[in-house]
Design a protein around this motif. Structure first.
Motif, short mmCIF file in Angstrom:
data_model
loop_
_atom_site.label_atom_id
_atom_site.label_comp_id
_atom_site.label_asym_id
_atom_site.label_seq_id
_atom_site.Cartn_x
_atom_site.Cartn_y
_atom_site.Cartn_z
N LEU A 17 0.83 -1.20 0.00
CA LEU A 17 0.00 0.00 0.00
C LEU A 17 0.87 1.25 0.00
O LEU A 17 0.62 2.19 -0.75
CB LEU A 17 -0.94 0.01 1.21
CG LEU A 17 -1.77 1.27 1.41
CD1 LEU A 17 -2.65 1.56 0.19
CD2 LEU A 17 -2.61 1.15 2.67
N ALA A 18 1.91 1.27 0.81
CA ALA A 18 2.82 2.42 0.86
C ALA A 18 3.51 2.62 -0.48
O ALA A 18 3.63 3.75 -0.97
CB ALA A 18 3.86 2.22 1.97
N ARG A 19 3.95 1.53 -1.11
CA ARG A 19 4.62 1.63 -2.41
C ARG A 19 3.66 2.17 -3.48
O ARG A 19 4.00 3.07 -4.24
CB ARG A 19 5.16 0.27 -2.83
CG ARG A 19 5.99 0.32 -4.08
CD ARG A 19 6.56 -1.01 -4.42
NE ARG A 19 6.32 -1.88 -3.27
CZ ARG A 19 6.88 -3.03 -3.04
NH1 ARG A 19 7.72 -3.50 -3.86
NH2 ARG A 19 6.61 -3.76 -2.00
N ALA A 20 2.44 1.65 -3.49
CA ALA A 20 1.44 2.11 -4.46
C ALA A 20 1.07 3.57 -4.20
O ALA A 20 0.93 4.36 -5.14
CB ALA A 20 0.19 1.24 -4.39
N ALA A 21 0.94 3.93 -2.93
CA ALA A 21 0.60 5.31 -2.59
C ALA A 21 1.72 6.27 -2.97
O ALA A 21 1.47 7.36 -3.50
CB ALA A 21 0.28 5.42 -1.10
N GLY A 22 2.96 5.88 -2.70
CA GLY A 22 4.10 6.73 -3.08
C GLY A 22 4.15 6.95 -4.58
O GLY A 22 4.34 8.08 -5.05
N ALA A 23 3.93 5.90 -5.34
CA ALA A 23 3.93 6.02 -6.80
C ALA A 23 2.76 6.87 -7.26
O ALA A 23 2.90 7.72 -8.15
CB ALA A 23 3.86 4.63 -7.44
N ALA A 53 7.19 6.59 -0.92
CA ALA A 53 6.77 5.26 -0.47
C ALA A 53 7.32 5.00 0.92
O ALA A 53 6.62 4.47 1.79
CB ALA A 53 7.24 4.19 -1.45
N GLY A 54 8.57 5.39 1.16
CA GLY A 54 9.18 5.22 2.48
C GLY A 54 8.48 6.04 3.55
O GLY A 54 8.22 5.56 4.66
N ARG A 55 8.16 7.28 3.24
CA ARG A 55 7.46 8.13 4.21
C ARG A 55 6.09 7.54 4.56
O ARG A 55 5.70 7.50 5.72
CB ARG A 55 7.26 9.53 3.64
CG ARG A 55 8.52 10.32 3.54
CD ARG A 55 8.27 11.66 2.90
NE ARG A 55 9.53 12.29 2.59
CZ ARG A 55 9.71 13.60 2.55
NH1 ARG A 55 8.70 14.41 2.78
NH2 ARG A 55 10.88 14.10 2.27
N LEU A 56 5.38 7.09 3.52
CA LEU A 56 4.06 6.52 3.76
C LEU A 56 4.15 5.17 4.47
O LEU A 56 3.30 4.85 5.30
CB LEU A 56 3.29 6.42 2.45
CG LEU A 56 2.92 7.80 1.87
CD1 LEU A 56 2.52 7.68 0.41
CD2 LEU A 56 1.82 8.45 2.68
N ARG A 57 5.19 4.40 4.19
CA ARG A 57 5.38 3.13 4.89
C ARG A 57 5.60 3.37 6.38
O ARG A 57 5.02 2.70 7.23
CB ARG A 57 6.57 2.36 4.30
CG ARG A 57 6.77 0.98 4.94
CD ARG A 57 8.08 0.34 4.52
NE ARG A 57 9.24 1.17 4.76
CZ ARG A 57 9.81 1.35 5.96
NH1 ARG A 57 9.31 0.76 7.02
NH2 ARG A 57 10.88 2.11 6.09
#
Length: 138
Positions: A8-14, A78-82
């Motif tokens: 989810l974090a990766r998809a959100a970052g992208a 993605a890192g921030r959201l993770r």
């Protein structure tokens, strides 16, 4: 951290980076900032500034054809959201909602890139269309 949250974090970052160069940017930025404001009010203004700085970096990267810089921006967000999801897993549903509301519209089925080129000489005519075309001549 669950693999689902990492994805989810990766998809959100992208998605955040992708939307930065579209008309949906302001709505996305507002949603992400509101999310941070709810879980970490002291960081919300800082996140808003970081999003704007990232957008400027993205536009510069795209202008210069710097795909690596664009990928780095995706990974950074993605890192921030993770980390946000790690610390506040209850915001996952809200993040999914923001993504659903701001995702670019999918292309119509069968839509793709069309490149048209024609040369005409004399009294020739060219009619080109990327989709439907109706010509009525008498």
């Amino acid at each position: 951290m669950e693999a689902e949250m990492v994805e989810l974090a990766r998809a959100a970052g992208a998605a955040v980076i992708t939307v930065m160069a579209t008309d949906a940017w302001e709505r996305t930025r507002d949603g992400v900032v509101a999310l941070w404001r709810r879980v970490s009010p002291s960081r919300a203004d800082s996140v808003a500034g970081e999003l704007e700085a990232t957008r400027e970096d993205l536009l510069t990267a795209r202008e210069n054809g710097d795909d690596l810089a664009e990928q780095e921006l995706r990974e950074e967000w993605a890192g921030r959201l993770r980390r946000l999801l790690r610390d506040q897993p209850e915001v996952a549903a809200e993040l999914r909602r923001i993504l659903a509301e701001t995702a670019p519209e999918p292309q119509e089925a069968g839509a793709g890139t069309v490149h048209l080129q024609a040369e005409v000489s004399g009294s020739g005519r060219v009619y080109q269309a990327g989709r439907d075309q109706h010509i009525t001549e008498r």
